[in-house]
Design an enzyme around this catalytic site. Sequence first.
Site, mmCIF file in Angstrom:
data_model
loop_
_atom_site.group_PDB
_atom_site.id
_atom_site.type_symbol
_atom_site.label_atom_id
_atom_site.label_comp_id
_atom_site.label_asym_id
_atom_site.label_seq_id
_atom_site.Cartn_x
_atom_site.Cartn_y
_atom_site.Cartn_z
ATOM 1 C CG HIS A 145 -0.836 1.342 -12.705
ATOM 2 N ND1 HIS A 145 -0.017 1.339 -13.725
ATOM 3 C CD2 HIS A 145 -0.550 2.006 -11.642
ATOM 4 C CE1 HIS A 145 1.115 2.504 -13.002
ATOM 5 N NE2 HIS A 145 0.489 2.659 -11.910
ATOM 6 C CG HIS A 151 -2.480 4.849 -8.589
ATOM 7 N ND1 HIS A 151 -2.316 3.604 -8.068
ATOM 8 C CD2 HIS A 151 -1.156 5.004 -9.237
ATOM 9 C CE1 HIS A 151 -1.267 3.101 -8.268
ATOM 10 N NE2 HIS A 151 -0.451 3.739 -8.853
#
Length: 165
Positions: free
Chosen positions: A71, A86
Amino acid sequence: MFKNLFKIKEREPKEITVVAPITGEIIPLEEVPDPVFAQKMMGEGVAVKPANGEVISPVDGEVKLVFQTKHAIIVEAENNAEILIHIGLDTVNLEGEGFTAHVKDGDIVKVGDKLMSFDIATIEEKATSSITPIIISNTDNVREVKNIKVTEVTAGENQILQVIN
Protein backbone atom coordinates in the site's frame (compact mmCIF):
# COMPACT_ATOMS: atom_id res chain seq x y z
CA MET A 1 45.81 25.88 14.35
CA PHE A 2 43.58 22.81 14.84
CA LYS A 3 40.41 24.85 14.34
CA ASN A 4 40.40 24.49 10.54
CA LEU A 5 41.85 20.99 10.60
CA PHE A 6 38.75 19.47 12.18
CA LYS A 7 36.18 21.81 10.67
CA ILE A 8 33.51 19.89 8.78
CA LYS A 9 32.97 21.34 5.35
CA GLU A 10 29.38 22.42 4.79
CA ARG A 11 28.07 20.84 1.62
CA GLU A 12 26.28 22.79 -1.05
CA PRO A 13 22.49 22.45 -0.96
CA LYS A 14 21.11 20.18 -3.67
CA GLU A 15 17.61 20.82 -4.98
CA ILE A 16 15.43 18.19 -6.58
CA THR A 17 11.98 18.46 -8.08
CA VAL A 18 9.37 15.85 -7.29
CA VAL A 19 6.91 15.21 -10.12
CA ALA A 20 3.44 13.80 -9.62
CA PRO A 21 3.64 10.02 -9.21
CA ILE A 22 -0.11 9.68 -9.85
CA THR A 23 -2.55 11.41 -12.22
CA GLY A 24 -5.38 13.21 -10.45
CA GLU A 25 -6.50 16.16 -8.36
CA ILE A 26 -4.12 17.76 -5.84
CA ILE A 27 -5.44 17.89 -2.27
CA PRO A 28 -3.60 20.05 0.30
CA LEU A 29 -2.15 17.81 3.00
CA GLU A 30 -4.09 19.73 5.66
CA GLU A 31 -7.35 18.58 3.99
CA VAL A 32 -6.53 14.86 4.01
CA PRO A 33 -9.15 13.09 6.18
CA ASP A 34 -6.52 11.42 8.35
CA PRO A 35 -4.93 13.41 11.20
CA VAL A 36 -1.56 11.63 10.88
CA PHE A 37 -1.15 13.13 7.40
CA ALA A 38 -3.19 16.33 7.87
CA GLN A 39 -1.15 17.35 10.92
CA LYS A 40 2.06 16.52 9.02
CA MET A 41 3.21 13.96 11.59
CA MET A 42 4.69 11.92 8.72
CA GLY A 43 6.30 14.96 7.07
CA GLU A 44 5.63 17.71 4.53
CA GLY A 45 3.99 17.07 1.18
CA VAL A 46 0.73 16.99 -0.77
CA ALA A 47 -1.92 14.43 -1.63
CA VAL A 48 -3.56 13.32 -4.86
CA LYS A 49 -7.09 12.03 -5.45
CA PRO A 50 -6.13 9.48 -8.13
CA ALA A 51 -7.78 9.34 -11.55
CA ASN A 52 -6.22 5.96 -12.35
CA GLY A 53 -4.39 3.15 -10.61
CA GLU A 54 -0.81 3.66 -11.75
CA VAL A 55 2.09 4.96 -9.64
CA ILE A 56 5.33 6.07 -11.30
CA SER A 57 8.61 7.19 -9.80
CA PRO A 58 8.48 10.90 -8.96
CA VAL A 59 12.30 11.22 -8.92
CA ASP A 60 15.48 9.55 -10.06
CA GLY A 61 16.63 7.44 -7.14
CA GLU A 62 16.49 4.13 -5.32
CA VAL A 63 13.51 2.16 -4.02
CA LYS A 64 14.21 2.05 -0.29
CA LEU A 65 11.11 0.17 0.80
CA VAL A 66 8.10 -1.50 -0.76
CA PHE A 67 5.78 -2.12 2.18
CA GLN A 68 4.87 -5.79 2.60
CA THR A 69 1.19 -4.94 2.14
CA LYS A 70 2.07 -3.02 -1.06
CA HIS A 71 0.00 0.00 0.00
CA ALA A 72 3.04 2.27 0.20
CA ILE A 73 6.54 2.74 -1.16
CA ILE A 74 9.54 4.92 -0.31
CA VAL A 75 11.90 6.18 -3.03
CA GLU A 76 15.11 7.95 -1.99
CA ALA A 77 16.12 10.79 -4.31
CA GLU A 78 19.69 11.63 -5.27
CA ASN A 79 19.78 14.35 -2.58
CA ASN A 80 18.74 11.80 0.12
CA ALA A 81 15.15 13.07 0.38
CA GLU A 82 12.82 10.12 1.03
CA ILE A 83 9.52 10.28 -0.83
CA LEU A 84 6.73 8.21 0.72
CA ILE A 85 3.82 7.43 -1.59
CA HIS A 86 0.98 6.11 0.59
CA ILE A 87 -1.78 4.78 -1.67
CA GLY A 88 -5.13 5.53 -0.05
CA LEU A 89 -6.05 5.86 3.61
CA ASP A 90 -6.30 2.88 5.95
CA THR A 91 -5.21 0.67 3.05
CA VAL A 92 -2.75 -1.25 5.22
CA ASN A 93 -5.84 -3.17 6.38
CA LEU A 94 -6.34 -4.55 2.85
CA GLU A 95 -3.18 -6.65 3.36
CA GLY A 96 -2.12 -6.26 -0.27
CA GLU A 97 -5.51 -6.86 -1.89
CA GLY A 98 -5.80 -4.70 -5.01
CA PHE A 99 -2.10 -3.74 -5.13
CA THR A 100 0.71 -4.88 -7.42
CA ALA A 101 4.36 -3.88 -6.95
CA HIS A 102 6.45 -3.59 -10.12
CA VAL A 103 9.73 -2.91 -8.27
CA LYS A 104 11.53 -4.22 -5.20
CA ASP A 105 13.74 -2.79 -2.48
CA GLY A 106 17.08 -1.64 -3.89
CA ASP A 107 15.91 -1.08 -7.47
CA ILE A 108 17.31 2.02 -9.18
CA VAL A 109 14.52 4.04 -10.81
CA LYS A 110 14.15 7.04 -13.10
CA VAL A 111 11.30 9.54 -13.25
CA GLY A 112 8.39 7.83 -14.98
CA ASP A 113 9.33 4.22 -14.18
CA LYS A 114 6.25 2.24 -13.12
CA LEU A 115 6.42 1.48 -9.38
CA MET A 116 3.03 0.09 -8.49
CA SER A 117 -0.50 -0.36 -9.72
CA PHE A 118 -3.71 -0.56 -7.74
CA ASP A 119 -7.44 -1.07 -8.16
CA ILE A 120 -9.20 2.18 -7.27
CA ALA A 121 -12.59 0.44 -6.98
CA THR A 122 -11.25 -2.00 -4.36
CA ILE A 123 -9.70 0.84 -2.36
CA GLU A 124 -12.81 3.02 -2.49
CA GLU A 125 -15.00 0.09 -1.46
CA LYS A 126 -12.84 -1.37 1.31
CA ALA A 127 -10.65 1.49 2.63
CA THR A 128 -11.40 4.95 3.99
CA SER A 129 -10.35 6.81 0.83
CA SER A 130 -8.23 6.57 -2.31
CA ILE A 131 -6.57 9.92 -1.50
CA THR A 132 -2.83 9.30 -1.77
CA PRO A 133 -0.42 11.35 0.36
CA ILE A 134 3.02 12.03 -1.16
CA ILE A 135 5.28 12.90 1.75
CA ILE A 136 8.92 13.79 2.31
CA SER A 137 9.20 11.27 5.14
CA ASN A 138 12.55 12.57 6.34
CA THR A 139 11.45 16.23 6.41
CA ASP A 140 13.47 16.76 9.61
CA ASN A 141 16.65 15.88 7.70
CA VAL A 142 16.14 18.15 4.67
CA ARG A 143 16.68 21.88 4.49
CA GLU A 144 13.41 22.90 2.85
CA VAL A 145 10.28 21.48 1.20
CA LYS A 146 8.28 23.76 -1.10
CA ASN A 147 4.85 22.92 -2.49
CA ILE A 148 4.34 23.87 -6.14
CA LYS A 149 0.87 25.32 -6.69
CA VAL A 150 -1.07 23.06 -9.04
CA THR A 151 -4.61 21.66 -8.90
CA GLU A 152 -4.64 18.85 -11.48
CA VAL A 153 -1.61 16.70 -12.24
CA THR A 154 -0.53 14.13 -14.78
CA ALA A 155 1.89 11.49 -13.55
CA GLY A 156 5.44 12.22 -14.67
CA GLU A 157 4.59 15.63 -16.11
CA ASN A 158 3.63 18.11 -13.39
CA GLN A 159 5.99 19.20 -10.63
CA ILE A 160 4.46 19.03 -7.15
CA LEU A 161 7.34 19.60 -4.69
CA GLN A 162 10.83 21.06 -4.55
CA VAL A 163 13.15 19.63 -1.92
CA ILE A 164 16.39 21.31 -0.93
CA ASN A 165 18.87 19.23 1.02
